[in-house]
Design an enzyme around this catalytic site. Structure first.
Site, PDB file in Angstrom:
ATOM      1  N   LYS A 195       0.817  -0.911   0.267  1.00  0.00           N
ATOM      2  CA  LYS A 195      -0.039  -0.499  -0.019  1.00  0.00           C
ATOM      3  C   LYS A 195       1.189   1.118  -0.113  1.00  0.00           C
ATOM      4  CE  LYS A 195      -3.661   2.453   2.490  1.00  0.00           C
ATOM      5  NZ  LYS A 195      -5.197   1.978   3.995  1.00  0.00           N
ATOM      6  N   LYS A 248      -1.645  -1.419  -3.936  1.00  0.00           N
ATOM      7  CA  LYS A 248      -3.242  -0.528  -4.233  1.00  0.00           C
ATOM      8  C   LYS A 248      -1.715   0.734  -4.216  1.00  0.00           C
ATOM      9  CE  LYS A 248      -5.746   2.116  -0.785  1.00  0.00           C
ATOM     10  NZ  LYS A 248      -6.549   2.127   0.452  1.00  0.00           N
TER      11      LYS A 248
HETATM   12  C1  PBG Z   1      -7.128   3.253   4.915  1.00  0.00           C
HETATM   13  C2  PBG Z   1      -8.034   3.203   3.851  1.00  0.00           C
HETATM   14  C3  PBG Z   1      -7.461   4.192   2.448  1.00  0.00           C
HETATM   15  C4  PBG Z   1      -8.239   3.333   2.194  1.00  0.00           C
HETATM   16  C5  PBG Z   1      -8.610   1.973   2.250  1.00  0.00           C
HETATM   17  N1  PBG Z   1      -8.527   2.039   3.403  1.00  0.00           N
HETATM   18  C6  PBG Z   1      -7.313   5.676   3.305  1.00  0.00           C
HETATM   19  C7  PBG Z   1      -5.415   5.816   3.633  1.00  0.00           C
HETATM   20  O1  PBG Z   1      -4.312   5.264   3.999  1.00  0.00           O
HETATM   21  O2  PBG Z   1      -5.735   7.085   3.742  1.00  0.00           O
HETATM   22  C8  PBG Z   1      -8.672   4.193   0.179  1.00  0.00           C
HETATM   23  C9  PBG Z   1      -9.447   3.953  -0.577  1.00  0.00           C
HETATM   24  C10 PBG Z   1      -9.338   4.839  -1.805  1.00  0.00           C
HETATM   25  O3  PBG Z   1      -8.627   5.666  -2.071  1.00  0.00           O
HETATM   26  O4  PBG Z   1     -10.107   4.851  -2.300  1.00  0.00           O
HETATM   27  N2  PBG Z   1      -7.537   3.211   6.129  1.00  0.00           N
END
Ligand code: PBG
Length: 322
Positions: A195, A248
């Site tokens: 991520k 991601k």
């Molecule tokens: C964090 C989380 C995020 C997303 C999913 N789970 C955001 C972040 O790290 O700020 C982002 C998903 C998206 O942008 O569609 N729990």
């Protein structure tokens, strides 16, 4: 393989023949549809930066999930927007937390629909970081028990898949151990393994009200410049017990998806995140691109890169076209 013996256009002459030799076929069965759940009832609050996406009270989330299922989408992933936020994100692991309640009701009404529980503290902490703080820094090891507790509470509510998205080191092992201790040894973990610290999460943070109140997430999410590190993260998570690994965002990281797919034998998921969705929607609303065509091209590219599962806000729109 040279012209004129070989003419690539022979296999492009009609949709019928193109379909016969198509290498990648998108299907509604590939999708996981994200839902943002809030308290109250009959709430359907549009997210301005994500046209077509809403903050939904549980009754409305149920309607949305029913739609998804009727279109052939096998799973939803839930994000909670709690009434109460505090330093330790206690609403994330409350038995009557908004996600826990939503899981119970969705499971009861739609038993075949798979419910993925996103496990993170950022929507639940008043400072907006994904873990608890010690001296204004995210404390990795102090966060692990809270993530484990959140996972167990979602499992007890009836979640089918546990999906940690926090990027703390060691969280997959901590969650696996806690699940096993509570007799949830059969519950799979989908880890957000690679991520990245991405600007593409902007609209999500509006939707989930989870923007960090100071600093940023670069101390725990990955540097966009790195790909070998992604392979290391993925290997580590599998070693700790991840059943499915995720990359991601998706579109700016197709190379990462492809490399991960080559390297591992577990299913690979990719998250087509909020900013990717917002760009396509905004350009389409301006009449600058053809929405359906671009959306399907984006999703096909993610699958072609190697994703077995795609988390996407386009899921309903795409499933209607497939
Ligand atoms: C964090 C989380 C995020 C997303 C999913 N789970 C955001 C972040 O790290 O700020 C982002 C998903 C998206 O942008 O569609 N729990």
């Amino acid at each position: 393989m040279s012209f004129p013996v070989h003419r690539s256009r022979r296999l492009r002459r009609s949709e019928a023949i193109r379909k016969m030799v198509r290498e990648t076929e998108l299907s509604a069965a590939d999708f996981i549809y994200p839902l943002f759940v809030v308290g109250g009832s009959k709430v359907r609050q549009p997210v301005p930066s994500m046209p077509g996406i809403y903050n939904l009270s549980i009754d409305q989330a149920l309607e949305e999930a029913r739609q998804a299922q009727s279109l052939g989408i096998p799973a939803v992933i839930l994000f909670g927007i709690p009434n109460h936020k505090d330093a330790r994100g206690s609403s994330a692991y409350a038995e009557d937390g908004v996600v826990q309640k939503a899981i119970r009701q969705l499971k009861k009404a739609l038993p075949a629909l798979q419910i993925v529980a996103d496990i993170c503290l950022c929507e639940y902490t008043d400072h907006g970081h994904c873990g608890v703080l010690t001296d204004q820094a995210v404390d990795n090891d102090a966060t692990l028990p809270l993530l484990a507790q959140t996972a167990v509470s979602c499992a007890q509510a009836g979640a089918d898949v546990i999906a940690p998205s926090d990027m703390m080191d060691g969280r997959v092992r901590a969650i696996r151990q806690a699940l096993d201790e509570h007799r949830f040894e059969s519950l799979p973990i989908l880890s957000y393994a690679a991520k990245y610290a991405s600007g593409f999460y902007g609209p999500f943070r509006d939707a989930a009200q989870s923007a960090p109140q100071f600093g940023d997430r670069r101390g725990y999410q990955m540097d966009p410049a790195n790909v070998r590190e992604a392979l290391k993260e993925v290997a580590q998570d599998i070693d700790e017990g991840a059943d499915i690994v995720m990359v991601k965002p998706a579109l700016p990281y197709l190379d990462v998806i492809a490399k991960v797919k080559e390297r591992v034998d577990v299913p690979v998921a990719a998250y087509n995140v909020s900013g990717e969705y917002a760009m396509v929607k905004a350009a389409a609303q301006n009449g600058w691109i053809d929405y359906s065509r671009v959306m399907l091209e984006v999703l096909t590219s993610i699958k072609r890169a190697g994703a077995d599962l795609i988390l996407t806000y386009h899921a309903l729109d795409a499933a209607r076209l497939l």
